[in-house]
Design a protein around this motif. Structure first.
Motif, PDB file in Angstrom:
ATOM      1  N   ASN A   1       0.803  -1.228   0.000  1.00  6.94           N
ATOM      2  CA  ASN A   1       0.000   0.000   0.000  1.00  6.94           C
ATOM      3  C   ASN A   1       0.836   1.277   0.000  1.00  6.94           C
ATOM      4  O   ASN A   1       0.362   2.333   0.406  1.00  6.94           O
ATOM      5  CB  ASN A   1      -0.988   0.009   1.170  1.00  6.94           C
ATOM      6  CG  ASN A   1      -0.324   0.221   2.516  1.00  6.94           C
ATOM      7  OD1 ASN A   1       0.882   0.060   2.667  1.00  6.94           O
ATOM      8  ND2 ASN A   1      -1.115   0.571   3.524  1.00  6.94           N
ATOM      9  N   TRP A   2       2.066   1.193  -0.529  1.00  8.21           N
ATOM     10  CA  TRP A   2       2.876   2.409  -0.477  1.00  8.21           C
ATOM     11  C   TRP A   2       3.581   2.761  -1.788  1.00  8.21           C
ATOM     12  O   TRP A   2       4.035   3.885  -1.958  1.00  8.21           O
ATOM     13  CB  TRP A   2       3.913   2.310   0.639  1.00  8.21           C
ATOM     14  CG  TRP A   2       5.014   1.306   0.376  1.00  8.21           C
ATOM     15  CD1 TRP A   2       4.949  -0.040   0.603  1.00  8.21           C
ATOM     16  CD2 TRP A   2       6.312   1.564  -0.159  1.00  8.21           C
ATOM     17  NE1 TRP A   2       6.132  -0.641   0.242  1.00  8.21           N
ATOM     18  CE2 TRP A   2       6.989   0.325  -0.221  1.00  8.21           C
ATOM     19  CE3 TRP A   2       6.970   2.712  -0.590  1.00  8.21           C
ATOM     20  CZ2 TRP A   2       8.280   0.197  -0.704  1.00  8.21           C
ATOM     21  CZ3 TRP A   2       8.271   2.596  -1.070  1.00  8.21           C
ATOM     22  CH2 TRP A   2       8.914   1.354  -1.114  1.00  8.21           C
TER      23      TRP A   2
ATOM     24  N   VAL B   1       4.948   6.408   1.227  1.00 10.56           N
ATOM     25  CA  VAL B   1       5.260   5.606   2.417  1.00 10.56           C
ATOM     26  C   VAL B   1       4.444   6.072   3.616  1.00 10.56           C
ATOM     27  O   VAL B   1       3.724   5.300   4.229  1.00 10.56           O
ATOM     28  CB  VAL B   1       6.764   5.677   2.734  1.00 10.56           C
ATOM     29  CG1 VAL B   1       7.065   4.853   3.978  1.00 10.56           C
ATOM     30  CG2 VAL B   1       7.576   5.166   1.557  1.00 10.56           C
TER      31      VAL B   1
ATOM     32  N   ALA C   1       2.586   3.986   6.621  1.00 16.06           N
ATOM     33  CA  ALA C   1       2.050   2.676   6.251  1.00 16.06           C
ATOM     34  C   ALA C   1       2.834   1.528   6.863  1.00 16.06           C
ATOM     35  O   ALA C   1       2.266   0.628   7.493  1.00 16.06           O
ATOM     36  CB  ALA C   1       2.017   2.534   4.722  1.00 16.06           C
ATOM     37  N   MET C   2       4.161   1.540   6.698  1.00 19.77           N
ATOM     38  CA  MET C   2       4.966   0.426   7.186  1.00 19.77           C
ATOM     39  C   MET C   2       4.968   0.367   8.706  1.00 19.77           C
ATOM     40  O   MET C   2       4.953  -0.718   9.292  1.00 19.77           O
ATOM     41  CB  MET C   2       6.385   0.517   6.639  1.00 19.77           C
ATOM     42  CG  MET C   2       6.464   0.298   5.148  1.00 19.77           C
ATOM     43  SD  MET C   2       8.159   0.413   4.556  1.00 19.77           S
ATOM     44  CE  MET C   2       7.893   0.094   2.811  1.00 19.77           C
TER      45      MET C   2
ATOM     46  N   SER D   1       4.416  -3.981   2.152  1.00 12.25           N
ATOM     47  CA  SER D   1       4.470  -2.991   3.228  1.00 12.25           C
ATOM     48  C   SER D   1       5.008  -3.589   4.520  1.00 12.25           C
ATOM     49  O   SER D   1       5.119  -2.887   5.523  1.00 12.25           O
ATOM     50  CB  SER D   1       3.077  -2.395   3.481  1.00 12.25           C
ATOM     51  OG  SER D   1       2.604  -1.728   2.339  1.00 12.25           O
TER      52      SER D   1
END
Length: 216
Positions: free
Chosen positions: A115-116, A126, A129-130, A163
């Motif tokens: 998702n980034w 980014v 998200a992570m 992610s």
């Protein structure tokens, strides 16, 4: 996707949240959730430094100095607190977020999330998200069933950068609700008038069907 479909997803995810939980909302569809919590006492956290985010303000009450991490105008609940963004990430990385509701580019059949980043695109997204994927105790995904080009978002294997290794617990789309385990993905609820055959055609991974859904 129509706004009514986005609202349907937000309402369904709101049902999954419980009193007392600290919940981080990602960009896109998750930002609609505060308006559909009803009487639930959920503590909404925004990664730009707020705990106690309230519903969307009326147009005449918008204060653009008070926005979420998604740059949307917000309100504050009684007792809400403001703090530095670095402290917000301490909350996330320290495992203090009970639920993260995230948008996705893709998710695989075991719940691994992308998702980034889109391969070939210069601008990366980014954000947090992570950190949220790694730090949240539970991950719920809110997404359209297909991308704008018609490709499925629920896939057998990711083709976008991951992610992180931690897996999602649930995916809610305009058509269905899925859960993930080390055995794969399971369909637990249908939210539209789509048939099982049609649903499988627009899904890029095989799924099992829950026994409760079969009985109903």
């Amino acid at each position: 996707m129509s706004q009514s479909a986005r609202i349907k997803i937000a309402k369904r995810i709101a049902q999954e949240l419980s009193d007392g939980e600290i919940v981080n909302l990602g960009v896109g569809i998750p930002t609609l959730i505060p308006d559909y919590l009803g009487d639930k006492k959920v503590y909404l956290q925004s990664e730009n430094g707020l705990l106690g985010m309230g519903p969307t303000p009326e147009p005449q009450q918008v204060n653009m100095d008070l926005i979420s991490a998604s740059k949307k105008p917000i309100t504050m609940e009684i007792g809400a607190s403001l703090f530095d963004s670095s402290d917000s990430f301490v909350m996330i990385r320290g495992g203090h977020i009970d639920v993260a509701v995230l948008g996705i580019l893709q998710v695989d059949e075991f719940g691994e999330i992308a998702n980034w980043s889109v391969p070939g695109k210069d601008v990366l997204g980014v954000g947090g998200a992570m950190d949220l994927v790694a730090g949240a105790k539970k991950i719920i995904l809110a997404s359209t069933h297909q991308a704008k080009d018609g490709s499925p978002k629920l896939v057998k294997k990711l083709t976008y950068p991951t992610s992180g290794g931690k897996k999602a617990n649930m995916l809610v789309t305009e058509h269905a609700v899925f859960t993930f385990s080390n055995k794969g993905v399971e369909l637990v609820e249908i939210l539209s008038d789509i048939s099982l055959e049609e649903l499988q055609k627009i899904t890029g991974a095989n799924f099992t069907i829950s026994q409760e859904l079969i009985r109903n």
